[in-house]
Design an enzyme around this catalytic site. Structure first.
Site, PDB file in Angstrom:
ATOM      1  N   ASP A  25       0.876  -1.161   0.000  1.00 39.40           N
ATOM      2  CA  ASP A  25       0.000   0.000   0.000  1.00 39.40           C
ATOM      3  C   ASP A  25       0.919   1.219   0.000  1.00 39.40           C
ATOM      4  OD1 ASP A  25      -2.841   1.108   2.075  1.00 39.40           O
ATOM      5  OD2 ASP A  25      -2.011   1.795   0.153  1.00 39.40           O
ATOM      6  N   GLY A  50     -10.874   3.613   0.223  1.00 36.52           N
ATOM      7  CA  GLY A  50     -11.757   4.502   0.962  1.00 36.52           C
ATOM      8  C   GLY A  50     -13.038   3.842   1.422  1.00 36.52           C
ATOM      9  N   ASP A  63      -7.297  -7.536   1.174  1.00 39.67           N
ATOM     10  CA  ASP A  63      -6.347  -7.590   2.289  1.00 39.67           C
ATOM     11  C   ASP A  63      -7.092  -7.115   3.526  1.00 39.67           C
ATOM     12  OD1 ASP A  63      -5.971  -4.471   1.676  1.00 39.67           O
ATOM     13  OD2 ASP A  63      -5.121  -4.902   3.661  1.00 39.67           O
TER      14      ASP A  63
END
Ligand SMILES: CNc1nc2cc(C(=O)NN)ccc2[nH]1
Length: 376
Positions: free
Chosen positions: A96, A220, A270
């Site tokens: 990420d 988000g 994830d």
């Protein structure tokens, strides 16, 4: 990576409604989809040996740019040969970009067009992260699948804030693509933002697809909204994403979230839930979650799942697990993490098989009935 390194590719093997099963091919190995990526935040899947993670069927693990840049440091990681060598993981790694962690972990100083300035949650030192630096760090880590830097907002949020974050994230996506350049064998994924506003989600997805990236994440979400809103946003975005590229739902989720999202066309996941819950005494089973701290397990000699091929689920009694959890013994965290990741990887393997055999709806129904039975 050398120029003859094969490019990262994605092949679909079967579909069942909007659900898909396939395989991402990377120079470091195949990723069977739908895939669950155990979270290895700071270069370790907590309480697990890499060999155990691999043996459970995980093809790829996730690392966090935010944590690794703070400790051990990106340049130091590169001097040590990169994350794969350091943590002894020879499969693909997805990183990420840091956007979410800055929002959720650090004493955020400020976000501007150029990037984000934040204070480390470890020692309070000040750091600057731009889209270019995030891609540079992911390259130093040796990441196979790199995520764009984006601005992620918690929900509920003002529409103006959601729109501003989505547009900034699009501008940052273009800068990440420029910084990433051509890296055969590696991929850059864009991240669809737009909060819980369908029109903004669609605009974000369409603009990112125009950048022709290797894959598309939906970010988000799982940031405080009800599951129904999360699922509605997936349904809004999915038709605007190319079928031939992977879709990755970031930070999700519970087993039910995953089944629901796979049904709606998501390929990659994830979540810290299986590992974090394991450290807190919670076990995932086919009959729902079991809190081993609860006194009702004190003399229950049954294992968590005698049909499992994972020793943590099959060979240890609930009474022992209860004792370990109550005694705050390290082995309790180890066994429950092992059980939980085994459960998640088993769920992914069952989902892939159900899609291949065209029986996903029936599988989802019987799986949900098992969870509802409770008394895991
Ligand atoms: C646990 N919930 C959750 N939501 C996430 C969203 C993102 C994201 O949008 N990154 N750019 C990352 C991790 C997340 N974890």
């Amino acid at each position: 990576m050398t120029e003859e390194t094969p490019a990262l590719s994605f092949a679909l093997h079967a579909v069942d409604g909007a659900a898909r099963t396939g395989e991402i091919t990377t120079p470091r190995g195949q990723i069977r989809t739908p895939a669950f990526m155990p979270v290895g935040t700071a270069g370790t899947v907590k309480a697990m040996y890499p060999s155990q993670v691999r043996d459970l069927g995980a093809d790829i693990v996730l690392g966090n740019t935010y944590h690794l840049m703070l400790r051990p440091g990106a340049e130091r990681l590169a001097r040590l040969g990169g994350l794969h060598r350091l943590m002894r993981w020879d499969g693909p790694i997805l990183t990420d970009s840091g956007g979410f962690q800055v929002m959720s972990l650090s004493a955020l100083r400020k976000i501007d067009e150029e990037g984000v300035t934040f204070r480390s949650h470890i020692d309070g030192s000040t750091h600057r992260m731009s889209p270019e630096r995030s891609i540079e760090i992911q390259g130093l880590i040796g990441s196979d699948i790199q995520m764009q830097l984006d601005e992620c907002v918690r929900l509920p949020a003002e529409p103006a804030a959601i729109e501003s974050a989505m547009r900034l994230s699009l501008r940052w996506a273009e800068r990440c693509r420029a910084a990433f350049g051509e890296q055969p064998g590696r991929a850059l994924f864009g991240i669809v933002q737009g909060g819980d506003i369908p029109a903004l989600r669609v605009e974000s997805a369409r603009a990112l697809v125009g950048l022709d990236l290797k894959g598309y994440a939906i970010g988000g979400l799982a940031v405080g909204e009800p599951q129904a809103v999360m699922l509605a946003m997936i349904e809004t975005v999915e038709p605007h994403l190319p079928a031939e590229k992977p879709r990755y739902l970031m930070g999700v989720g519970t087993p039910d979230d995953i089944v629901q999202a796979v049904t709606r066309g998501i390929d990659m996941f994830d979540c810290v839930m299986p590992t974090r819950a394991g450290r807190h005494g919670l076990a995932y089973t086919s009959h729902g979650r079991v809190n081993l701290r609860n006194a009702r397990h004190a003399e229950d000699i049954r294992p968590l799942d005698e049909t499992s091929d994972c020793p943590a689920a099959r060979d240890y009694s609930r009474a022992y697990l209860h004792h370990l959890v109550r005694s705050d013994e390290i082995l309790g965290m180890m066994l429950l993490t092992w059980n939980n990741l085994a459960y998640y990887q088993g769920l992914m393997a069952s989902l892939r098989a159900a899609i291949r055999e065209g029986r996903l709806a029936a599988f989802a129904e019987e799986t949900r009935e098992g969870w509802a039975q409770g008394e895991g």
